[in-house]
Design an enzyme around this catalytic site. Structure first.
Site, PDB file in Angstrom:
ATOM      1  N   GLY A  89     -71.836 -50.071 -98.060  1.00  0.00           N
ATOM      2  CA  GLY A  89     -70.766 -50.183 -99.089  1.00  0.00           C
ATOM      3  C   GLY A  89     -69.273 -49.627 -98.385  1.00  0.00           C
ATOM      4  O   GLY A  89     -69.198 -49.448 -97.351  1.00  0.00           O
ATOM      5  N   ARG A  92     -64.382 -46.989 -96.397  1.00  0.00           N
ATOM      6  CA  ARG A  92     -62.649 -46.705 -96.585  1.00  0.00           C
ATOM      7  C   ARG A  92     -61.963 -47.988 -96.972  1.00  0.00           C
ATOM      8  O   ARG A  92     -60.632 -47.910 -96.506  1.00  0.00           O
ATOM      9  CB  ARG A  92     -62.559 -45.979 -95.202  1.00  0.00           C
ATOM     10  CG  ARG A  92     -62.943 -47.072 -94.141  1.00  0.00           C
ATOM     11  CD  ARG A  92     -62.549 -46.454 -92.836  1.00  0.00           C
ATOM     12  NE  ARG A  92     -63.363 -47.244 -91.496  1.00  0.00           N
ATOM     13  CZ  ARG A  92     -62.971 -47.405 -90.341  1.00  0.00           C
ATOM     14  NH1 ARG A  92     -61.739 -46.505 -90.089  1.00  0.00           N
ATOM     15  NH2 ARG A  92     -63.109 -47.800 -89.645  1.00  0.00           N
ATOM     16  N   ASP A 119     -64.313 -39.686 -94.136  1.00  0.00           N
ATOM     17  CA  ASP A 119     -63.121 -39.237 -94.949  1.00  0.00           C
ATOM     18  C   ASP A 119     -62.519 -40.392 -95.528  1.00  0.00           C
ATOM     19  O   ASP A 119     -61.378 -39.957 -96.175  1.00  0.00           O
ATOM     20  CB  ASP A 119     -62.514 -38.414 -94.134  1.00  0.00           C
ATOM     21  CG  ASP A 119     -61.920 -39.213 -92.631  1.00  0.00           C
ATOM     22  OD1 ASP A 119     -61.977 -40.417 -92.795  1.00  0.00           O
ATOM     23  OD2 ASP A 119     -61.470 -38.545 -91.731  1.00  0.00           O
ATOM     24  N   GLY A 120     -62.965 -41.451 -95.314  1.00  0.00           N
ATOM     25  CA  GLY A 120     -62.241 -42.771 -95.838  1.00  0.00           C
ATOM     26  C   GLY A 120     -61.009 -43.084 -95.269  1.00  0.00           C
ATOM     27  O   GLY A 120     -60.183 -43.980 -95.887  1.00  0.00           O
ATOM     28  N   ASP A 246     -73.918 -56.001 -92.280  1.00  0.00           N
ATOM     29  CA  ASP A 246     -72.895 -55.699 -93.206  1.00  0.00           C
ATOM     30  C   ASP A 246     -71.408 -56.158 -92.601  1.00  0.00           C
ATOM     31  O   ASP A 246     -70.512 -55.808 -93.353  1.00  0.00           O
ATOM     32  CB  ASP A 246     -72.942 -54.073 -93.559  1.00  0.00           C
ATOM     33  CG  ASP A 246     -72.917 -53.262 -92.228  1.00  0.00           C
ATOM     34  OD1 ASP A 246     -73.732 -53.587 -91.476  1.00  0.00           O
ATOM     35  OD2 ASP A 246     -71.937 -52.634 -92.092  1.00  0.00           O
ATOM     36  N   ASN A 247     -71.463 -56.505 -91.494  1.00  0.00           N
ATOM     37  CA  ASN A 247     -70.209 -56.839 -91.006  1.00  0.00           C
ATOM     38  C   ASN A 247     -69.982 -58.419 -90.757  1.00  0.00           C
ATOM     39  O   ASN A 247     -69.303 -58.955 -89.938  1.00  0.00           O
ATOM     40  CB  ASN A 247     -69.727 -56.236 -89.516  1.00  0.00           C
ATOM     41  CG  ASN A 247     -69.726 -54.983 -89.521  1.00  0.00           C
ATOM     42  OD1 ASN A 247     -69.182 -54.255 -90.581  1.00  0.00           O
ATOM     43  ND2 ASN A 247     -70.161 -53.967 -88.392  1.00  0.00           N
TER      44      ASN A 247
END
Length: 479
Positions: A89, A92, A119-120, A246-247
């Site tokens: 998901g 960030r 940490d996003g 996922d990319n």
């Protein structure tokens, strides 16, 4: 229209709640504008200057919202270096909504439900790289997500060292990934799989609506688009570095710029990501990996399409689409208008000669664009000359079979062989200046990124040769 006057929609939020999580951005401290792409703004219908929009920084920093914006992150799975991870998901990335066919997304705007131990955030160096490369790929004619604006801050972010946080506002017609389908297939949520497919068709392939076998035809489109993007990557020497499922964008465009690199010296074995110890995502492996990823997508779609039929499409469409476009681009790059019997051997010989010569890949083609029989300009750039010297003799004979004048050939080749390629050494130089608050080079690079085939006399320093110590370096995924 001003950017801050845009009105967004959020069609993704009409899907079931499993597809996303609503989340608010976490603003950076003391944000400031670094760069904008007015060219990308045209996609949104924005014609007023972005850098004069007083609300821009607040919007990119997540403090102010565009009209009707509802912020959320997207859920997906993915194969990372060949191993399936059932839930990933947007760790960030925070979506703002959609306008004019473009989905707006903040990268580096803080933690989400999918951040796991992250940490996003995104740091300045990686944000500069993504901002510039998104626009550079567009300038080269390679399908890509776009970057609208880049802000910096005084917020500190922990990586291998403390770095400054930044946010990129990026755009794409879709942010759905191969891994989005993999997520719902792995969970056995087949109704959600069909719901997602219907959404993708609405968003990316509306021409397929009301046709028979619509999901299989959607898959065929995905295969073709992906193959054609890979053909352009290989033709221009682009190494993505992290081709996890996922990319991989569902419409085939390039997304998620991490440890990417354009080839310096031609080396088909080059691996730009130092995490990739086995070379899975090496330059030469990229078409094969794309094929493998599409095979995994076929598995994910198997509850709604016939798996054997999907594999047949993959085998028939991918290779043919890739070879057709790759050959077309390489013919153009070599200045050849006709096809001759021994061209395949000539082409293979050229790549072998480039590999042995130790010569900059794209600089070779730019110099070849002005070749008139005098080999010195090309050979003086080689470490080892013999093979390329011999190849140029045969290439000169091959040109005699063309009817195009040398002047017209040069003109055509200069339009497909860029003078300016955003190599890692020049990006790193811009990053080093930016880290001491000098952003002039970022904006200079943006100019040449959007017009890489043109002459920019005042910016000649941006196409200087790669220093020996900086050639074919590997980069970190850390960003």
């Amino acid at each position: 229209m001003k950017f801050s006057d845009l009105k967004l929609t959020t069609p993704y939020l009409k899907l079931s709640a499993l597809f996303y999580d609503r989340v608010e951005p976490t603003p950076l401290q003391k944000p400031f504008l670094i760069a904008v792409s007015q060219e990308a703004a045209k996609l949104l219908g924005v014609d007023e200057k972005l850098d004069e929009d007083e609300a821009l920084v607040s919007i990119v920093n997540g403090v102010k919202k565009l009209q009707n914006s509802e912020t959320f992150s997207m859920c997906y799975a993915g194969h990372q270096f060949g191993y399936f991870v059932p839930r990933l998901g947007d760790g960030r990335a925070i979506n703002l909504g959609k306008v004019n066919g473009q989905n707006l997304q903040l990268k580096g705007a803080g933690r989400t439900l999918y951040s796991r131990n992250g940490d996003g955030r995104a740091v300045l160096r990686s944000s500069i790289r993504e901002f510039l490369m998104s626009e550079a790929m567009y300038g080269l004619g390679i399908p890509t997500s776009r970057a609208l604006a880049l802000i910096g801050s005084e917020s500190k972010v922990a990586r291998e060292r403390w770095e400054k946080g930044a946010i990129v506002l990026r755009l794409s017609p879709t942010w759905v990934r191969f891994g989005t389908f993999e997520y719902f297939n792995a969970k056995g949520e087949h109704e959600k799989l069909q719901e997602l497919a219907d959404y993708v068709i609405d968003e990316s392939f509306p021409e397929l609506k009301a046709q028979e076998g619509i999901y299989l035809k959607m898959y065929a489109k995905i295969v073709k688009n992906t193959a054609e993007t890979l053909a352009k990557w290989q033709a221009y020497g682009f190494n993505h570095g992290v081709m996890n499922t996922d990319n991989m964008s569902i419409d085939g465009r390039t997304i998620d710029y991490g440890p990417f690199s354009f080839l310096d010296d031609y080396d088909k074995e080059y691996v730009c990501n130092h995490t990739d110890q086995e070379g899975r995502y090496s330059f030469k492996n990229q078409p094969g990996i794309a094929h493998w990823n599409l095979g995994e997508l076929a598995k994910a779609l198997s509850p709604i399409v016939k798996y054997d039929a999907a594999l047949q499409i993959l085998d028939e469409v991918f290779g043919a689409s890739y070879e057709t476009l790759y050959s077309q681009i390489m013919y153009e790059r070599m200045g050849l208008q006709t096809q001759q019997e021994n061209d395949r051997e000539l082409f293979s010989w050229m790549l072998g000669a480039l590999q042995s010569a130790v010569i900059d890949y794209n600089d070779f083609f730019r110099k070849l664009s002005l070749f008139d029989g005098d080999k010195s300009a090309i050979l003086e750039c080689c470490v080892y000359r013999n093979q390329l010297d011999e190849w140029l003799d045969v290439y000169m004979l091959r040109l005699e079979k063309e009817s195009l004048s040398a002047e017209m050939r040069h003109k055509k080749m200069l339009h497909v062989n860029p003078k300016y390629i955003l190599k890692n050494h020049i990006l790193q130089e811009a990053i080093q200046k930016a880290e001491v608050d000098d952003f002039s080079m970022v904006n200079d690079l943006l100019k040449v990124a959007l017009a890489p085939f043109d002459e920019h006399k005042e910016l000649e320093y941006l196409c200087k040769p790669v220093p020996m110590e900086a050639k074919n370096i590997k980069l970190s995924c850390s960003s």
